[in-house]
Design a protein around this motif. Structure first.
Motif, PDB file in Angstrom:
ATOM      1  N   ILE A 221      81.334  91.867  69.405  1.00  0.00           N
ATOM      2  CA  ILE A 221      81.792  90.745  68.585  1.00  0.00           C
ATOM      3  C   ILE A 221      81.559  89.440  69.346  1.00  0.00           C
ATOM      4  CG2 ILE A 221      83.816  89.682  67.502  1.00  0.00           C
ATOM      5  CD1 ILE A 221      84.839  92.633  67.069  1.00  0.00           C
ATOM      6  N   GLY A 222      81.771  89.473  70.647  1.00  0.00           N
ATOM      7  CA  GLY A 222      81.350  88.370  71.509  1.00  0.00           C
ATOM      8  C   GLY A 222      81.927  87.009  71.169  1.00  0.00           C
ATOM      9  N   ARG A 223      83.229  86.901  71.203  1.00  0.00           N
ATOM     10  CA  ARG A 223      83.861  85.628  70.889  1.00  0.00           C
ATOM     11  C   ARG A 223      83.698  84.666  72.066  1.00  0.00           C
ATOM     12  NH1 ARG A 223      88.921  82.835  70.962  1.00  0.00           N
ATOM     13  NH2 ARG A 223      89.564  82.205  68.884  1.00  0.00           N
ATOM     14  N   SER A 224      83.383  83.410  71.780  1.00  0.00           N
ATOM     15  CA  SER A 224      83.410  82.419  72.851  1.00  0.00           C
ATOM     16  C   SER A 224      83.977  81.111  72.315  1.00  0.00           C
ATOM     17  CB  SER A 224      82.031  82.223  73.471  1.00  0.00           C
ATOM     18  OG  SER A 224      81.272  81.292  72.743  1.00  0.00           O
ATOM     19  N   GLU A 225      84.709  80.429  73.179  1.00  0.00           N
ATOM     20  CA  GLU A 225      85.336  79.168  72.797  1.00  0.00           C
ATOM     21  C   GLU A 225      84.575  78.023  73.436  1.00  0.00           C
ATOM     22  OE1 GLU A 225      89.492  78.961  73.678  1.00  0.00           O
ATOM     23  OE2 GLU A 225      89.923  80.745  72.473  1.00  0.00           O
ATOM     24  N   GLY A 226      84.329  76.988  72.668  1.00  0.00           N
ATOM     25  CA  GLY A 226      83.599  75.857  73.215  1.00  0.00           C
ATOM     26  C   GLY A 226      83.689  74.673  72.277  1.00  0.00           C
ATOM     27  N   ALA A 227      82.607  73.924  72.234  1.00  0.00           N
ATOM     28  CA  ALA A 227      82.622  72.727  71.400  1.00  0.00           C
ATOM     29  C   ALA A 227      81.271  72.513  70.755  1.00  0.00           C
ATOM     30  CB  ALA A 227      82.985  71.507  72.237  1.00  0.00           C
ATOM     31  N   ARG A 228      81.340  71.920  69.590  1.00  0.00           N
ATOM     32  CA  ARG A 228      80.119  71.441  68.942  1.00  0.00           C
ATOM     33  C   ARG A 228      79.973  69.989  69.377  1.00  0.00           C
ATOM     34  NH1 ARG A 228      77.441  71.547  63.632  1.00  0.00           N
ATOM     35  NH2 ARG A 228      78.117  73.689  63.557  1.00  0.00           N
ATOM     36  N   VAL A 229      78.795  69.633  69.839  1.00  0.00           N
ATOM     37  CA  VAL A 229      78.556  68.262  70.286  1.00  0.00           C
ATOM     38  C   VAL A 229      77.362  67.738  69.505  1.00  0.00           C
ATOM     39  CG1 VAL A 229      78.062  66.752  72.240  1.00  0.00           C
ATOM     40  CG2 VAL A 229      79.351  68.878  72.602  1.00  0.00           C
ATOM     41  N   ILE A 230      77.508  66.553  68.953  1.00  0.00           N
ATOM     42  CA  ILE A 230      76.419  66.027  68.144  1.00  0.00           C
ATOM     43  C   ILE A 230      75.663  64.936  68.891  1.00  0.00           C
ATOM     44  CG2 ILE A 230      75.850  64.784  66.022  1.00  0.00           C
ATOM     45  CD1 ILE A 230      78.335  66.263  64.811  1.00  0.00           C
ATOM     46  N   PHE A 231      74.395  65.216  69.112  1.00  0.00           N
ATOM     47  CA  PHE A 231      73.471  64.201  69.617  1.00  0.00           C
ATOM     48  C   PHE A 231      72.770  63.622  68.390  1.00  0.00           C
ATOM     49  CE2 PHE A 231      74.363  66.810  73.189  1.00  0.00           C
ATOM     50  CZ  PHE A 231      74.122  66.050  74.339  1.00  0.00           C
ATOM     51  N   LYS A 232      72.339  62.372  68.483  1.00  0.00           N
ATOM     52  CA  LYS A 232      71.645  61.795  67.325  1.00  0.00           C
ATOM     53  C   LYS A 232      70.220  61.442  67.667  1.00  0.00           C
ATOM     54  CE  LYS A 232      75.397  60.603  64.379  1.00  0.00           C
ATOM     55  NZ  LYS A 232      76.255  59.568  63.789  1.00  0.00           N
ATOM     56  N   LEU A 233      69.343  61.780  66.740  1.00  0.00           N
ATOM     57  CA  LEU A 233      67.922  61.553  66.941  1.00  0.00           C
ATOM     58  C   LEU A 233      67.664  60.046  66.955  1.00  0.00           C
ATOM     59  CD1 LEU A 233      65.318  63.229  67.131  1.00  0.00           C
ATOM     60  CD2 LEU A 233      65.089  62.980  64.646  1.00  0.00           C
ATOM     61  N   ASP A 234      66.806  59.632  67.881  1.00  0.00           N
ATOM     62  CA  ASP A 234      66.473  58.210  67.998  1.00  0.00           C
ATOM     63  C   ASP A 234      65.103  57.994  67.354  1.00  0.00           C
ATOM     64  OD1 ASP A 234      66.939  55.595  68.963  1.00  0.00           O
ATOM     65  OD2 ASP A 234      65.500  55.967  70.587  1.00  0.00           O
ATOM     66  N   PRO A 235      64.909  57.122  66.428  1.00  0.00           N
ATOM     67  CA  PRO A 235      65.889  56.156  65.932  1.00  0.00           C
ATOM     68  C   PRO A 235      66.552  56.562  64.604  1.00  0.00           C
ATOM     69  CG  PRO A 235      63.690  55.493  65.288  1.00  0.00           C
ATOM     70  CD  PRO A 235      63.551  56.833  65.940  1.00  0.00           C
ATOM     71  N   GLU A 236      66.150  57.687  63.965  1.00  0.00           N
ATOM     72  CA  GLU A 236      66.663  57.963  62.600  1.00  0.00           C
ATOM     73  C   GLU A 236      68.150  58.269  62.562  1.00  0.00           C
ATOM     74  OE1 GLU A 236      64.130  59.401  64.131  1.00  0.00           O
ATOM     75  OE2 GLU A 236      62.730  60.351  62.737  1.00  0.00           O
ATOM     76  N   ARG A 237      68.699  58.685  63.679  1.00  0.00           N
ATOM     77  CA  ARG A 237      70.108  59.074  63.778  1.00  0.00           C
ATOM     78  C   ARG A 237      70.423  60.349  63.002  1.00  0.00           C
ATOM     79  NH1 ARG A 237      72.239  55.271  66.748  1.00  0.00           N
ATOM     80  NH2 ARG A 237      74.384  55.951  66.523  1.00  0.00           N
ATOM     81  N   THR A 238      69.407  61.217  62.826  1.00  0.00           N
ATOM     82  CA  THR A 238      69.642  62.552  62.274  1.00  0.00           C
ATOM     83  C   THR A 238      70.514  63.314  63.278  1.00  0.00           C
ATOM     84  OG1 THR A 238      67.361  62.471  61.551  1.00  0.00           O
ATOM     85  CG2 THR A 238      68.482  64.590  61.343  1.00  0.00           C
ATOM     86  N   GLU A 239      71.430  64.134  62.782  1.00  0.00           N
ATOM     87  CA  GLU A 239      72.329  64.843  63.698  1.00  0.00           C
ATOM     88  C   GLU A 239      71.654  66.056  64.326  1.00  0.00           C
ATOM     89  OE1 GLU A 239      76.123  65.693  61.972  1.00  0.00           O
ATOM     90  OE2 GLU A 239      76.680  63.560  61.984  1.00  0.00           O
ATOM     91  N   LEU A 240      71.815  66.171  65.625  1.00  0.00           N
ATOM     92  CA  LEU A 240      71.328  67.346  66.347  1.00  0.00           C
ATOM     93  C   LEU A 240      72.537  68.019  66.990  1.00  0.00           C
ATOM     94  CD1 LEU A 240      68.243  65.911  68.280  1.00  0.00           C
ATOM     95  CD2 LEU A 240      68.239  67.207  66.160  1.00  0.00           C
ATOM     96  N   PRO A 241      73.164  68.927  66.263  1.00  0.00           N
ATOM     97  CA  PRO A 241      74.357  69.547  66.833  1.00  0.00           C
ATOM     98  C   PRO A 241      73.979  70.603  67.868  1.00  0.00           C
ATOM     99  CG  PRO A 241      73.925  70.448  64.655  1.00  0.00           C
ATOM    100  CD  PRO A 241      72.843  69.430  64.925  1.00  0.00           C
ATOM    101  N   VAL A 242      74.729  70.652  68.968  1.00  0.00           N
ATOM    102  CA  VAL A 242      74.540  71.738  69.934  1.00  0.00           C
ATOM    103  C   VAL A 242      75.888  72.436  70.106  1.00  0.00           C
ATOM    104  CG1 VAL A 242      72.807  70.394  71.175  1.00  0.00           C
ATOM    105  CG2 VAL A 242      75.134  70.475  72.053  1.00  0.00           C
ATOM    106  N   TYR A 243      75.838  73.655  70.589  1.00  0.00           N
ATOM    107  CA  TYR A 243      77.077  74.367  70.899  1.00  0.00           C
ATOM    108  C   TYR A 243      77.133  74.574  72.400  1.00  0.00           C
ATOM    109  CZ  TYR A 243      80.577  77.993  71.356  1.00  0.00           C
ATOM    110  OH  TYR A 243      81.685  78.718  71.742  1.00  0.00           O
ATOM    111  N   THR A 244      78.276  74.287  72.996  1.00  0.00           N
ATOM    112  CA  THR A 244      78.409  74.497  74.439  1.00  0.00           C
ATOM    113  C   THR A 244      79.802  75.006  74.769  1.00  0.00           C
ATOM    114  OG1 THR A 244      78.313  73.481  76.624  1.00  0.00           O
ATOM    115  CG2 THR A 244      79.078  72.073  74.831  1.00  0.00           C
ATOM    116  N   THR A 245      79.867  75.854  75.793  1.00  0.00           N
ATOM    117  CA  THR A 245      81.182  76.287  76.275  1.00  0.00           C
ATOM    118  C   THR A 245      81.623  75.392  77.431  1.00  0.00           C
ATOM    119  OG1 THR A 245      80.074  77.847  77.729  1.00  0.00           O
ATOM    120  CG2 THR A 245      80.907  78.725  75.661  1.00  0.00           C
ATOM    121  N   ARG A 246      80.754  74.438  77.803  1.00  0.00           N
ATOM    122  CA  ARG A 246      81.065  73.595  78.961  1.00  0.00           C
ATOM    123  C   ARG A 246      80.963  72.113  78.635  1.00  0.00           C
ATOM    124  NH1 ARG A 246      80.864  75.932  84.010  1.00  0.00           N
ATOM    125  NH2 ARG A 246      81.811  73.971  84.619  1.00  0.00           N
TER     126      ARG A 246
END
Length: 808
Positions: A221-246
């Motif tokens: 099942i592999g549960r992990s706790e972390g955060a979604r972090v949104i980077f924005k594409l330059d210059p359009e500002r399209t969202e680039l979400p990443v997932y990280t535990t750190r």
RNA sequence: GCCGGGGUGGCGGAAUCGGCAGACGCACGGGACUUAAAAUCCCGGGCCUUGCAAAGGGCGUGUGGGUUCAAGUCCCACCCUCGGCACCA
């Protein structure tokens, strides 16, 4: 005594008496649902099945004698690829091949003396059964738990069908071990991920499950706790979400990596000088096999020519495509923190990307230029703006909270488990009850039209990479239930693991034509009290059936939401070299042959006594010899006890041994320690022979002996029981109980230790006083000798056990 | 790397609550019965060692330490082994 000759007689006796029939609703506190994993009928029963089913049988018989309403049903997991393969090879229809095998196996099971309630037999390839797979599918579809989606799926080139994640082991098909490839296909899924948290959490409630199975499921099942972090594409500002535990390493991001499969990968570099390199890289990466790509070590990538903005600093971060980024996990985009992630470190070194230290161990400075590998542990944050000086744990929280405020991230829990892909491009399975209409889209088959039956007649089973059903117009072509225009059935069939996900509920109401089962009957019998089978299904069937149970619970059809209270995994039976038995290796042992040679009871004892039930058996004929010798001795002693009438005294030694044996066998049955239960019975026999017990007393001992051994050797036990003058079955008798008084010895042997070493023994009357024991111990010549003129420091007396003299 | 089992005679294994390690069986060796064999029955056996023998002594449950009158069993560290997960961010 020729044991095998009496066996058919008793098998008929049980059948005529209906000994194994369970009531449709049991006495609530006295129910025992004893389930064994049903069988795939690929031929005859093999020795592994035999081991599994004799364990179940011994339990059923024991629990019946303990006064339980025992339900011990059996059935057949009858859909699946081998039936089609046989059809291709021998030109027999899969149904005929399957039903023949069931016939043969059923006879073998009966000859093995295994007692099932055959009235409840379930055969999954019959429309009576699989229509309810379709019914459950429709219910799940209504709840949004069955959905169709296009995705990259596992494809077995040998079986020519897709596979669920759980069915890929080490990059290969679980069934044929052929390397699995990836395909982009539209397929049906069950949304097991929606239950991931419950499937994980409820494991803690399963106290009767082996730790290793629970551990495997947790891993899977592999549960992990972390955060979604949104980077924005330059210059359009399209969202680039990443997932990280750190999130605490967020200030150390020096690049972003995107999976080659990610849709953005193809579009980011459009019109840029990097475009060709990027496209070439993606193409060559996608051509590589999964196994090759996931081999640890080397990482490859390419710069896209584009940048994203750091959510905290606004810095421009280069966007790369990296072949080590998994498309199917997280968002398919990762933030690259080379100083604190080994994979990112290797990648950064290879492409000379900057490395920025943002976490340091306690009282030690790290220099990015001198790092030999990433520092992955937690520590004190540095170079992290307002978070500098935080400890990692606090930083994780604080950074995520700030991201949340800015709308650029949030806490997130991720699971490794993926949704269960259930479409199969094969004939011999349950048709998916869905219709594809050009106008109305995907339309479920109305309940009243179930079952959607498999077409009969001549069908070309040779796998072509699409379902054979697609080429059967009488099956495929239908009218849309909604608009009545021409439409097509879904050509795929369901994964056979769907069949096994609820069969234990069908046993409870196998003839029901209105519902898969009557909730009332299900509530009366569920949960399964004991489930016995192999470990190989730890993250397959045992995960799926927990999921189904929860779904059916949520739909209101069962009260319980975990199917099984106690799970037992028996060990495998291998050949004497420890090799897995297989027809191709020619090292199989056939239970049918064994019964023909030595009979079922001898074989049963041999298998039970060979090793603890949970451990592997390396099969050896020697075990059969030992079992035969033992049962012959039992029988010989039994006959001598029958013949003689004199000698009615009740020797204390035998009487005590008898009651000790009742206690041991009973306790061993409860803890699945069948081999020690048999050892106890052997010890009792040894004492009976030594003491030459005879006459009335010996006969009364042998009556109990017959009861105690009956779960293991039911036929011999019945024969003994009958010869002792009983008219009814030994299994209708009450399991013997022991007399605690009989266990007490009037004289007790006590161990004398000097400084913890056994030096002498002492016999005292039961209940002897400490003082008396001390005196007697000190009186022992051996002890006197050892002590000499040394100082006696301390005397420890454990009543009825030992005395320890501490000297210096 | 993370998680979970497990390590006891030649072998399968037992010791369930910290109290005689090796129950029960297999294989093996010796003997009885037999013309012989099979079957059956009896005896033996952890390792080392003293002794002609009777009878003793020492060591011993993966390794090293610890707790305890006493450890296969409890605690700490480690080794090996089997299984699961694993480029899972």
């Amino acid at each position: 005594m020729n044991f095998k000759e009496i066996e058919p007689k008793w098998q008929k006796f049980w059948e005529n008496k209906g000994l194994f029939k369970a009531p449709s609703e049991p006495i609530p506190d006295k129910k025992y649902y004893n389930l064994v994993m049903f069988a795939y009928p690929s031929g005859d029963i093999h020795i592994g099945h035999f081991r599994n089913y004799t364990i179940g049988d011994a339990l059923a018989r024991y629990k019946k004698m303990r006064g339980f309403d025992v339900l011990h049903p059996f059935g057949w997991d009858a859909f699946g690829l081998p039936a089609e393969e046989a059809a291709i090879k021998h030109g027999i229809h899969p149904r005929e091949w399957t039903l023949n095998n069931i016939e043969v196996s059923r006879v073998t099971l009966k000859r093995l003396g295994i007692g099932y309630d055959w009235d409840r037999e379930v055969i999954t390839c019959l429309p009576d059964y699989y229509r309810w797979n379709q019914w459950i599918f429709l219910k799940m579809f209504e709840k949004g738990l069955a959905y169709q989606a296009e995705s990259l799926v596992n494809w077995c080139p040998h079986c020519k069908t897709v596979l669920a994640n759980e069915q890929v082991e080490d990059g290969a098909c679980w069934r044929c071990h052929q390397e699995v490839t990836r395909k982009n296909l539209v397929q049906w899924f069950f949304k097991i991920t929606e239950y991931a948290d419950r499937l994980l959490q409820d494991l803690d409630r399963l106290e009767g499950w082996p730790e290793r199975v629970k551990a495997m499921q947790r891993n899977w099942i592999g549960r992990s706790e972390g955060a979604r972090v949104i980077f924005k594409l330059d210059p359009e500002r399209t969202e680039l979400p990443v997932y990280t535990t750190r999130p605490d390493t967020l200030f150390g991001v020096t690049f972003i990596s995107i999976a080659p499969e990610h849709p953005l990968s193809k579009t980011l570099s459009k019109g840029l000088p990097e475009e060709k390199m990027v496209n070439d890289f993606i193409e060559s990466t996608l051509r590589r096999t999964e196994r090759d790509r996931t081999a640890q070590g080397e990482k490859n990538g390419v710069f896209t020519g584009r940048y994203a903005l750091h959510p905290m600093t606004g810095e421009k971060i280069p966007l790369w495509i990296g072949d080590y980024v998994l498309a199917g996990y997280g968002t398919g985009i990762v933030m690259g923190v080379p100083a604190h992630d080994q994979r990112d470190f290797i990648f950064a070194k290879k492409y000379s990307l900057p490395i920025k230290v943002v976490v340091e161990p306690h009282s030690q400075e790290l220099n990015a230029l001198e790092l030999k590998e990433a520092y992955e542990a937690y520590g004190t944050m540095v170079n992290s703006g307002p978070f500098t000086g935080f400890f990692s744990f606090d930083g994780i929280k604080a950074i995520t909270e700030m991201l949340k405020e800015k709308g650029l991230g949030d806490f997130e829990v991720r699971f490794k488990i993926r949704d269960w892909l259930i479409s199969r491009q094969r004939y011999w399975g349950t048709p998916i009850p869905m219709i594809h209409c050009e106008k109305c889209g995907v339309v479920p088959v109305p309940y009243e039209d179930l079952p959607v039956k498999l077409p009969e007649g001549k069908i070309d089973f040779i796998p072509k990479g699409r379902s054979p059903l697609e080429d059967v117009p009488t099956f495929i072509e239908v009218t849309c239930p909604k608009c009545k225009q021409k439409a097509k059935r879904d050509p795929d069939t369901m994964d056979t693991f769907v069949d096994s996900s609820w069969y234990f509920l069908r046993y409870l109401d196998p003839k029901n034509e209105k519902l898969p089962f009557d909730p009332k009957k299900a509530n009366a019998w569920m949960p399964v009290d004991q489930y016995t089978g192999g470990i190989e299904h730890a993250t397959l069937h045992l995960l799926y059936f927990r999921f189904f149970t929860k779904v059916l619970h949520d739909l209101g059809y069962v009260r319980i939401d975990e199917p099984v209270v106690r799970l037992f995994n028996h060990g495998m039976v291998s050949d004497s070299q420890g090799e897995k038995m297989s027809k191709s290796k020619g090292n199989t042992v056939s239970p049918s042959d064994l019964i023909a040679q030595v009979g079922a009871d001898v074989t049963r004892i041999a298998v039970f006594f060979a090793a603890p039930a949970e451990k592997e058996i390396l099969w050896s004929e020697d075990g059969i010899g030992g079992a035969e010798r033992f049962l012959n001795r039992v029988w010989r002693f039994f006959e001598s006890a029958l013949e003689q009438n004199e000698g009615e005294e009740r020797p204390e030694k035998v009487w005590r041994k008898l009651h000790q044996t009742i206690k041991r066998v009973t306790e061993d049955m409860e803890r699945f320690s069948f081999h020690t239960a048999i050892a106890a019975l052997m010890e009792l026999l040894n004492v009976l022979e030594e003491e030459k017990s005879k006459g009335k007393f010996a006969r009364s001992v042998m009556a109990i002996y017959a009861q105690l051994i009956s779960p293991f050797t039911p036929h011999i036990a019945e024969e003994m029981w009958e010869k002792l003058g009983n008219k009814s079955s030994v299994f209708q008798s009450e399991w013997p109980s022991y007399d605690p008084k009989a266990l007490e010895e009037s004289e007790i042997e006590i161990v004398i230790q000097v400084n913890g070493k056994v030096r002498d023994h002492l016999t005292v009357a039961k209940g002897a006083k400490e003082e008396e024991i001390k005196l007697k111990a000190l009186d022992s010549p051996k002890v006197k000798n050892l002590i000499g003129d040394k100082e006696l420091k301390k005397i420890i007396v454990v009543p009825e056990k030992l005395v320890n003299l501490v000297v210096q």
